[in-house]
Write a protein that holds these residues in place. Structure first.
Motif, mmCIF file in Angstrom:
data_model
loop_
_atom_site.group_PDB
_atom_site.id
_atom_site.type_symbol
_atom_site.label_atom_id
_atom_site.label_comp_id
_atom_site.label_asym_id
_atom_site.label_seq_id
_atom_site.Cartn_x
_atom_site.Cartn_y
_atom_site.Cartn_z
ATOM 1 N N THR B 95 0.834 -1.207 0.000
ATOM 2 C CA THR B 95 0.000 0.000 0.000
ATOM 3 C C THR B 95 0.870 1.260 0.000
ATOM 4 O O THR B 95 0.522 2.239 -0.655
ATOM 5 C CB THR B 95 -0.964 0.051 1.210
ATOM 6 N N PHE B 96 1.994 1.222 0.690
ATOM 7 C CA PHE B 96 2.886 2.387 0.687
ATOM 8 C C PHE B 96 3.421 2.668 -0.709
ATOM 9 O O PHE B 96 3.333 3.790 -1.195
ATOM 10 C CB PHE B 96 4.056 2.152 1.649
ATOM 11 N N VAL B 97 3.993 1.627 -1.321
ATOM 12 C CA VAL B 97 4.610 1.825 -2.634
ATOM 13 C C VAL B 97 3.571 2.314 -3.635
ATOM 14 O O VAL B 97 3.800 3.277 -4.376
ATOM 15 C CB VAL B 97 5.282 0.521 -3.111
ATOM 16 N N MET B 98 2.399 1.675 -3.627
ATOM 17 C CA MET B 98 1.379 2.058 -4.601
ATOM 18 C C MET B 98 0.890 3.490 -4.381
ATOM 19 O O MET B 98 0.676 4.226 -5.338
ATOM 20 C CB MET B 98 0.191 1.084 -4.538
ATOM 21 N N TYR B 123 -10.785 7.779 -4.739
ATOM 22 C CA TYR B 123 -11.220 7.758 -3.336
ATOM 23 C C TYR B 123 -12.341 6.757 -3.095
ATOM 24 O O TYR B 123 -12.553 6.324 -1.975
ATOM 25 C CB TYR B 123 -11.776 9.121 -2.881
ATOM 26 N N LEU B 124 -13.097 6.474 -4.145
ATOM 27 C CA LEU B 124 -14.337 5.699 -3.989
ATOM 28 C C LEU B 124 -14.199 4.445 -3.121
ATOM 29 O O LEU B 124 -14.950 4.290 -2.161
ATOM 30 C CB LEU B 124 -14.909 5.355 -5.373
ATOM 31 N N ALA B 175 -3.419 -8.531 0.016
ATOM 32 C CA ALA B 175 -2.625 -7.339 -0.297
ATOM 33 C C ALA B 175 -3.300 -6.543 -1.412
ATOM 34 O O ALA B 175 -3.415 -5.316 -1.338
ATOM 35 C CB ALA B 175 -1.210 -7.740 -0.714
ATOM 36 N N PHE B 176 -3.773 -7.250 -2.429
ATOM 37 C CA PHE B 176 -4.447 -6.549 -3.526
ATOM 38 C C PHE B 176 -5.698 -5.831 -3.021
ATOM 39 O O PHE B 176 -5.971 -4.693 -3.402
ATOM 40 C CB PHE B 176 -4.824 -7.526 -4.650
ATOM 41 N N LYS B 181 -8.418 -0.815 -2.165
ATOM 42 C CA LYS B 181 -9.268 0.021 -1.318
ATOM 43 C C LYS B 181 -8.604 1.338 -0.954
ATOM 44 O O LYS B 181 -9.259 2.379 -0.919
ATOM 45 C CB LYS B 181 -9.627 -0.767 -0.044
ATOM 46 N N GLU B 182 -7.315 1.328 -0.670
ATOM 47 C CA GLU B 182 -6.726 2.500 -0.016
ATOM 48 C C GLU B 182 -5.721 3.320 -0.831
ATOM 49 O O GLU B 182 -5.258 4.349 -0.342
ATOM 50 C CB GLU B 182 -6.055 2.073 1.297
ATOM 51 N N THR B 183 -5.363 2.884 -2.035
ATOM 52 C CA THR B 183 -4.327 3.625 -2.762
ATOM 53 C C THR B 183 -4.684 5.100 -2.938
ATOM 54 O O THR B 183 -3.898 5.990 -2.596
ATOM 55 C CB THR B 183 -4.064 2.990 -4.142
#
Lengths: 292, 310
Positions: B95-98, B123-124, B175-176, B181-183
């Motif tokens: 999630t950090f890298v993305m 954001y959705l 992870a996906f 969800k959060e990128t």
């Protein structure tokens, strides 16, 4: 300008990347919309993408007839409204107290709450506490325990600390007490950050399901929309490859199709609202992200 | 915070009276906080007892460290620790890298309108509950779902993959799910940090002949480095908390050796089997590790001269 060719390629690649990003984000949602408007038995065959193949609103009719879902929706709306208002009031008041420069226990109060961000009793002791307090099998378990959040309080405190002291001082000279300063001077200036925190709390309330499962499993009258949705999800998961089970069903509504319709109903209010509230959560996150 | 040191800190009666409103409400908040945050800590005593609800805290037998010994002799618990750490770290890194990548790329977009649209859409997923996210993910990966359909179409597989039946797929799926969800949401802070970088730095670099990549490497990334570090610090303490909802919702009997996390273990022992002592002991272990992680991360940050949390 000598880089213009490389530039062009870069922007084409960037465009493709962003397009893929949008597709991957939106496709599963739009696909769920399509399935929710499709005949359930027909959907089992697969191959539905962005548009329904056999259009029907039957799934939505079934969802609206389902007593547990309607009850869950009512409870969810209630907990979102009551929970947001009480939590905003409590966090704002606490933030106001710890942001007063002359307050005698300013540091102590801040520390008392910051510690709660890092240490907590864990699932079992909290469960037993709620049971002892009579919060299990009760609507108030959604409202009371989570009313104060150290994170939201810190966001509010940071914002309030940015308001010049001179406003408070001149009001005090006019004889205003702290309640008047809170209600009539600080709060009106904090409306943007109040909106941010209200949004965070409201989304959390709307989306939470675990509390309903853990504390109110036995009380159907306090079920929530998300928890009902979760039950539908497990029915779907427990019968994968559901062609056979679908054949046995009397109507053309299948667990998958009814779950899709319920999913859309559940996400609709938030999806309609969030694009208009962007600037609130963007500021809220940037304040909250840099502080403690 | 130490600004007001010069002011008199002597508590006078007049001052107390003036602050009556603040003091009164503080008392209310302290009582509230004590009940909901501090009293549960007293429940930790159960981990050292053979706690029986009928006997209560005072009547139950003390068994010392027996419950912890049981935990560490239990292979399932060791497996659960491994799963929690593995998924927590995998999620944190991806999630950090993305989010950073997405923020940098979004910042490179020329069209303001396009940027706005992409960002709004990004954001959705954050606003959807995990119930909804795992539900639609389940659809996408099912036998009739889009993923199997595409893999078939491109001839990459001959038979549908049953993604939820093979343990090997579980961690990547989780992870996906987190990335999906959060990128966009996580990118908000990085975008704000990028906007705060002095534009004259880029102009100076351009005069020196720096290309796009050089600018990203030498200006943008160092510019958002403090933000990255502080978020990393906050999130390292939360690594063990990242393991509940998705795993609970997507896990099933076929993959439980890789899907169960500490929280699910606590739920099973404590709530379903009514063994409050084991559940509490596992909870204490989790809290202790989380606090240790925060302190270590903070220490490392201090040593390397980065911002620290406290």
């Amino acid at each position: 300008m000598k880089q213009s060719k490389g530039d062009k390629i870069f922007h084409i690649c960037l465009g493709i990347f962003m397009f893929l990003f949008v597709v991957i984000t939106l496709y599963p949602v739009l696909n769920t919309v399509a399935i929710s408007f499709n005949n359930g038995l027909d959907a089992v065959k697969g191959g539905i993408h962005l548009l329904p193949r056999k259009f029907t609103v039957e799934n939505y009719q079934k969802v609206l007839q389902k007593q547990s879902l309607v009850q869950g929706a009512l409870v969810t709306v209630a907990r979102t409204i009551i929970g947001t208002l009480t939590s905003l009031a409590a966090n704002a008041l606490l933030a106001f107290i710890v942001s007063r420069k002359r307050f005698l226990f300013k540091r102590g109060m801040s520390l008392f709450w910051v510690i709660t961000m890092y240490v907590n009793g864990g699932m079992i002791p909290i469960f037993l506490l709620f049971k002892t307090l009579g919060l299990t099998n009760s609507f108030w378990v959604y409202i009371i325990p989570g009313m104060v959040s150290a994170f939201n309080m810190l966001v509010l405190r940071t914002y309030m600390e940015g308001i010049p002291d001179s406003l408070e001082e001149s009001a005090q000279l006019d004889g205003a007490g702290y309640f008047t300063i809170f209600a009539k001077i600080i709060s009106p200036l904090c409306l943007p950050v109040y909106a941010t925190v209200a949004l965070f709390v409201a989304v959390g309330q709307w989306n939470s399901w675990f509390d309903a499962m853990l504390y109110n499993r036995m009380s159907e009258q306090y079920t929530t929309l998300q928890y009902e949705l979760m039950k539908l999800l497990s029915t779907v998961m427990n019968q994968t490859g559901s062609v056979d089970s679908a054949k046995n069903a009397a109507s053309s509504v299948t667990p998958v199709s009814i779950r899709s319709a319920a999913t859309i109903v559940t996400m609709l209010p938030i999806v309609c609202l969030y694009p208009f509230l962007q600037r609130y959560f963007v500021t809220g996150l940037t304040i909250g992200g840099v502080k403690e | 915070m130490a600004k007001e040191k010069g002011k008199d800190k002597k508590i006078t009666w007049a001052e107390v009276k003036r602050q009556k409103f603040l003091l009164l409400w503080s008392a209310v908040f302290v009582v509230y906080g004590a009940i909901f945050y501090y009293i549960p800590l007293g429940g930790w005593i159960m981990a050292f007892q053979n706690y029986k609800p009928a006997k209560g805290f005072l009547g139950s037998d003390f068994v010392g460290m027996d419950k912890f010994k049981f935990l560490f002799a239990d292979n399932t618990f060791l497996q659960v620790i491994r799963n929690t750490f593995a998924m927590g770290i995998l999620n944190l890194v991806t999630t950090f890298v993305m989010a950073i990548l997405f923020a940098i790329l979004l910042n490179e977009m020329k069209s303001m309108g396009g940027k706005k649209v992409v960002q709004t859409i990004s954001y959705l997923p954050h606003f959807l509950s995990w119930i909804i996210v795992t539900g639609i993910l389940h659809d996408a990966l099912s036998g009739t779902g889009i993923v199997n359909e595409l893999l078939m179409k491109f001839g990459l597989i001959k038979q549908n993959i049953n993604f939820f039946a093979k343990p090997g797929y579980f961690w990547p799926i989780v992870a996906f799910a987190n990335v999906w969800k959060e990128t966009g949401w996580n990118a908000i802070i990085y975008l704000a940090a990028i906007t705060a970088i002095d534009p004259s730095l880029y102009e100076a670099a351009a005069i020196d002949g720096a290309g796009r990549w050089a600018k990203i490497r030498h200006i943008t990334l160092p510019g958002i480095r403090p933000t990255i570090m502080i978020l990393l610090l906050i999130n390292i303490g939360n690594v063990l908390n990242a393991g509940f909802e998705v795993q609970y919702l997507l896990g099933n009997g076929l993959v439980q050796s890789v899907s169960q996390t500490i929280d699910i273990y606590i739920l099973k022992w404590g709530i379903s089997q009514f063994d409050y002592s084991i559940g509490t002991a596992a909870g204490i272990f989790k809290s202790a590790v989380s606090i240790a992680l925060v302190i270590i991360a903070n220490y490392v940050a201090k040593k390397t001269g980065e911002d620290k949390l406290f």
